[in-house]
Structures are given as C-alpha cells and as structure tokens.
Design an enzyme around this catalytic site. Structure first.
Site, short mmCIF file in Angstrom:
data_model
loop_
_atom_site.label_atom_id
_atom_site.label_comp_id
_atom_site.label_asym_id
_atom_site.label_seq_id
_atom_site.Cartn_x
_atom_site.Cartn_y
_atom_site.Cartn_z
N ARG A 149 43.16 55.74 60.40
CA ARG A 149 42.79 57.15 60.29
C ARG A 149 41.30 57.35 60.07
NH1 ARG A 149 47.75 56.71 57.50
NH2 ARG A 149 49.40 58.08 58.28
N VAL A 150 40.74 56.62 59.08
CA VAL A 150 39.32 56.79 58.78
C VAL A 150 38.47 56.21 59.90
CG1 VAL A 150 37.46 56.30 57.15
CG2 VAL A 150 39.77 56.77 56.30
N ASP A 169 41.05 46.02 66.50
CA ASP A 169 42.26 46.39 65.76
C ASP A 169 43.46 45.89 66.55
OD1 ASP A 169 44.49 47.61 64.55
OD2 ASP A 169 43.26 49.27 63.82
N ALA A 228 35.31 50.96 52.83
CA ALA A 228 36.77 50.79 52.90
C ALA A 228 37.31 50.22 51.60
CB ALA A 228 37.14 49.91 54.08
N ARG A 229 37.30 48.89 51.48
CA ARG A 229 37.79 48.22 50.28
C ARG A 229 36.84 47.09 49.92
NH1 ARG A 229 40.86 51.57 47.95
NH2 ARG A 229 41.84 49.96 46.69
N ASP A 253 29.86 51.07 49.55
CA ASP A 253 30.41 52.04 48.59
C ASP A 253 31.51 51.44 47.74
OD1 ASP A 253 30.76 54.76 47.53
OD2 ASP A 253 32.64 54.78 48.67
N GLU A 258 35.22 46.50 40.32
CA GLU A 258 34.76 47.85 39.98
C GLU A 258 35.20 48.21 38.57
OE1 GLU A 258 35.97 50.67 42.94
OE2 GLU A 258 34.85 49.68 44.55
N HIS A 277 31.58 54.01 44.77
CA HIS A 277 32.89 54.38 45.30
C HIS A 277 33.04 55.90 45.39
CE1 HIS A 277 37.19 52.64 45.80
NE2 HIS A 277 37.02 53.67 46.59
N ALA A 280 35.79 59.20 48.56
CA ALA A 280 36.75 60.30 48.47
C ALA A 280 36.32 61.35 47.45
CB ALA A 280 38.12 59.76 48.10
#
Length: 528
Positions: A149-150, A169, A228-229, A253, A258, A277, A280
C-alpha cells in the site's frame, strides 16, 4: 463488552466504542503482571507499538475476542499465540498510508537537497550556499522494494514528478505494478538501476538486513530512504556507505532499536537525515487508524467481518451481505454432519454449488470447520478452526461449481473417518431461511433448529408411528418431521425437530426394534 486500551489513541476511536455502548478502560504503560491483571476480563485489547502482546497475555485473557493494532506493524503481537487462543488480530493499514507515503517523499527530497543540513547551518549564522549541490528527482529512477500500500502510494507520487519506477516485489503481478507506473524487476536489477531506493516491507526473518553492504554497493552514488521498519536496512552498513561516499546520502525514519540509541552510527553521519519515527505522525493519520481499529473491534463484537484480520478469514465489506446468511448455514451443516458421523474425523470437504460459488468463501469454509469441531468440545471459532484441523491431521478440501441441481445455491459439508462418510447439504429459502435439504443423498426439508433426531429405518408400515409413540412415552414433543426414502420398501431417513432432549432410554428402546437401523440426536445452539 469491555475494551482495554493500553497505548494512547485518538479520542475519535474511543468515542466509537462509547457510541456503540461498550465500556472503555485506558491503562497506559502497563506491563508484566499489571498488564495480565488488566486484560483478564477484557473482550478487546487496543495497542500501538508500545505494548508487547505475548502468549502470556493471551493465556491470561480468557474473554478476549480481538486485539486491534492502531497502525500497520504487528511485530509486538504474538499472532501464533492469538490464533491458538482463537483471538482475532487486526491492524489498520489504510489509515496512515498517505501519511507514511508523504513522509517518504519528504525524506527523499530532504536527503537529495540537504535541507536539514542547510537549515541547521543557516540557523547557526552560516550562508553555506556553495556547499550544497543537490540532486533533482526528475528523470531519475526510483527503486521500490515492496510494492504494498505505502510503496504503491510512493510510486504514484514520485512517478507523477517525472521519476521512472523499478520495483521488486515477488508477491504482486506485473499488471498491478504497471498501474502505478512501475516495472517489476528482480532485486539486483532494482538496486543497479535505482538512483533513489525506498524500502516498504515488514521486518521478518526474510527481510532482516536485506539491504546491507553488498546491496548498497550496487547503489553507488544514490540515496536510500527507509520509512518502513527498522532492521530492514543494515544501519552500520548504511552509515559506512554514506560516510565513505559510496552513497550520496540517506534518510531514515525507523530504527532497529527505538527509541534510538545515542551511539547509533547513523546519528554521526552528516549526510544521513534522521527523524524519530514520524511516518504516521499526522493528526489525520492518528484519527484514521484509531477509528478504523475501533470499527473493526465493534464489528467483531457484532459477529460481522473484520476487514483487516491478519489471522482469520476476512472479506470485502461490499461482499459480506451476499455471504452472511451462508456463514451460519455452513456452521450448522458442519455440526449436523459431525454428530451424525460420531467418530474420529479424518477428512472434511466443503462443496459450493450455484451462485454462491462465485463468492470469496474462506470465511464460510472456516465457519463450516467451526461447526464440525464444536460438538467435539474443542474451544473453537472461525479464527482457529483451520489451525485445529491442521493440528489434528484432518484434511480439508474446498470445491466450487456454478451448477446446482434444483437450487440457486447449495452448500455441502462432508465428513469422513476413512471408511464412512456423512454428507449434509443446506440452502436458503427466500434468501435467508436456512434448510437442510439432503442428508447422505436423502432428500429432506428440515429446519435446522434446536434439537433434532435423525432416524434411519426400514421403509415399512408402522415405523414412524413407533417412533412417535416412544417419543410420547418419554414426554418428548415432536415439533416437525421430514421423511425421505431411497425406494419403496427400502431404507428411509426421517428428521424430527423435538422440543426437549431425548433420553438415552428412549433411543435404546427404538434401537431394540429390528426395523430401526440407527437413531442419532443432534444438538444445535438454539437447543442448549
């Protein structure tokens, strides 16, 4: 129902619960025994990334129906344990997609134009115009690792700004990628072609450090963006690649740890832009994920589909009204079949015929499995029924055909023990009136409700009268009767709806008559 919220979410989400009449309890920053105590009587748990939802939590939460993650990542939730305990896990992937994509684009520009560095020096009184020669994105190639999605949203935005898109992907089709202006390539080609690389994959064993020293070398002179992660990009390797000039810059980010450790190597490299982070962190995104999470929990409470369930069959909201009546029908057919077989079940087959075969039926099949296993007194629901089948070594097959003799739609549940098989067919009359229409090939018209007795007997005069007499002797009222036979003088099958439990003595008395082949008592939910 009680909803426990252990990480702060937007008030709009809490209001959804209150408007639906549910109790809301907030207990922020609880952990350990405090968390176990707090969740012990909760029907739903709402978390973000701060609460670790472990197997211990599920073991302590006997009333838990669903865990809602107000966001995308579910690294902090033991989904295997949730499934074992029949608890739905749902996230809110749509609510912050736009915010995460916009932050990714902003970080790409910030890195390419050295915006934070120039800003800091100007604030300190330096006019360092000649020290920064930025890169334009127009005409460059964006490499996207993970076209979810992102990733799709980022691809659309930067493609519209003149970038070519090369994407890696393995779980998306070429046709779908083309809709976002992307060309699907393998990972090596994606890295070699990219002037800018952005990653949008979850952190798994497969993706941990998937972008490390060798991969970064293929991006020589380019930029890396990770919103992302943390842990997907090797942080030490990334810091070294930028510091040594292999890369022109990077923007990060998310971090493997964390809050980020002060000695993280990325913090010491001038050409690495970092943010805490924030992907969002917009007001709209926080409200969207809170409301989406709350609406899914309310849906779970009301027995409706959970759109973003990660460990249970889910269905598109527009399709649910078409399959909703068949969910209970499939469960009922499964219950009847399992009780008629009354033996170890080794195989289950669910067959869809007619119009219903055109639908997405994972949820209906899971409900059929729930019906099969429920009479065996296992703690089972549509979440863990497929897992129970797997653990018990029960084979499950599903088949569909658009033709349905005599019916618009028909569901058949077959159960087998290796030697014997029982099949139960159900349909809907007038759209929502469930009926059992066949049992092992015998045509019946039985209303699946309360307690039922299924009798196989010789098709001979006086047998039905005998059954009625015995029922009367034991004060069992017959509410309905549906009879079928294979041939005159052959074997017959009769389904009786009864108002109360049939005593074992009555069933034994029937079996004592040579004309009675078999009598089974079926208990459905309404009869308990």
């Amino acid at each position: 129902m009680k909803v426990l919220v252990t990480d702060p979410i937007a008030d709009a989400g809490l209001q959804v619960f209150r408007d639906a009449g549910h109790e809301v309890e907030t207990a922020y920053e609880v952990e350990g025994d405090e968390l176990l105590n707090a969740v012990s009587d909760a029907n739903a748990l709402v978390v973000r990334s701060g609460t670790e939802v472990t197997r211990e939590v599920f073991e302590a939460a006997k009333e838990l129906v669903i865990v809602g993650r107000a966001g995308i990542g579910v690294d902090n939730i033991d989904i295997e344990a949730a499934t074992d305990h029949g608890v739905i896990v749902a996230n809110a992937p749509e609510g912050n997609v736009r915010a995460a994509a916009e932050h990714t684009v902003a970080m790409a520009f910030a890195s390419a134009r050295s915006i934070p560095q120039a800003h800091a020096r100007l604030k300190e009184g330096e006019w360092a115009k000649s020290d920064y020669l930025g890169a334009e994105v127009n005409g460059k190639t964006l490499g996207v690792v993970g076209l979810g999605r992102v990733g799709q949203e980022v691809a659309k935005k930067l493609h519209s700004l003149g970038m070519d898109i090369a994407a890696y992907d393995p779980y998306i089709s070429e046709e779908r990628a083309e809709q976002f202006g992307a060309e699907l390539v393998d990972l090596d080609e994606c890295l070699e072609r990219a002037d800018f690389l952005t990653v949008h994959v979850p952190l798994t064993d497969e993706t941990a450090d998937m972008i490390s020293t060798d991969e970064l070398a293929k991006l020589e002179g380019g930029y890396v963006v990770n919103c992302a992660r943390g842990g997907v990009v090797d942080e030490e390797a990334l810091a070294e690649a930028v510091e040594d000039g292999v890369l022109a810059g990077a923007a990060v980010d998310v971090f493997a740890e964390e809050p980020v450790s002060p000695d993280n190597p990325l913090l010491d490299v001038d050409d690495v832009v970092v943010t805490p982070h924030l992907g969002a962190s917009t007001e709209a995104a926080q409200e969207n994920v809170a409301v989406s999470t709350a609406e899914q929990i309310v849906a779970a409470f009301e027995g409706e589909p959970v759109m973003n369930a990660l460990n249970a069959p889910s269905i598109d909201e527009t399709a649910f009204p078409r399959i909703e009546p068949y969910i209970e029908l499939a469960e009922t057919a499964g219950k009847v079949a399992a009780q008629l077989l009354d033996d170890r079940i080794e195989g289950i087959e669910v067959v869809y015929q007619g119009d219903i075969a055109a639908e997405d039926l994972d949820l209906v099949t899971a409900s059929a499995l729930k019906g099969v296993f429920e009479p065996l007194e296992w703690q089972v629901n549509a979440v863990n029924a497929p897992r129970i089948a797997e653990e018990r070594g029960v084979s499950v097959t599903e088949s569909k055909t658009r033709s349905a003799e005599d019916f618009q739609s028909l569901i058949t549940v077959k159960v087998a023990d290796g030697d014997d098989e029982v099949s139960v067919c159900g349909t809907l009359f007038a759209g929502d009136d469930p009926r059992i229409v066949r049992i092992d090939g015998y045509r019946v018209d039985a209303i699946p409700h309360g307690r039922m007795v299924v009798a196989r007997n010789a098709d001979a005069p006086g047998v039905i009268g005998l059954i009625g007499t015995v029922m009367g002797e034991y004060d069992v009222n017959i509410a309905g009767m549906f009879n079928a036979r294979e041939a005159i003088g052959g074997e017959a099958l009769t389904v009786y709806n009864v108002d109360t439990e049939v005593p074992d003595a009555a069933i034994q008395k029937l079996h004592d008559d040579d004309r009675i082949i078999e009598v089974r008592q079926i208990v459905l939910d309404a009869g308990e």
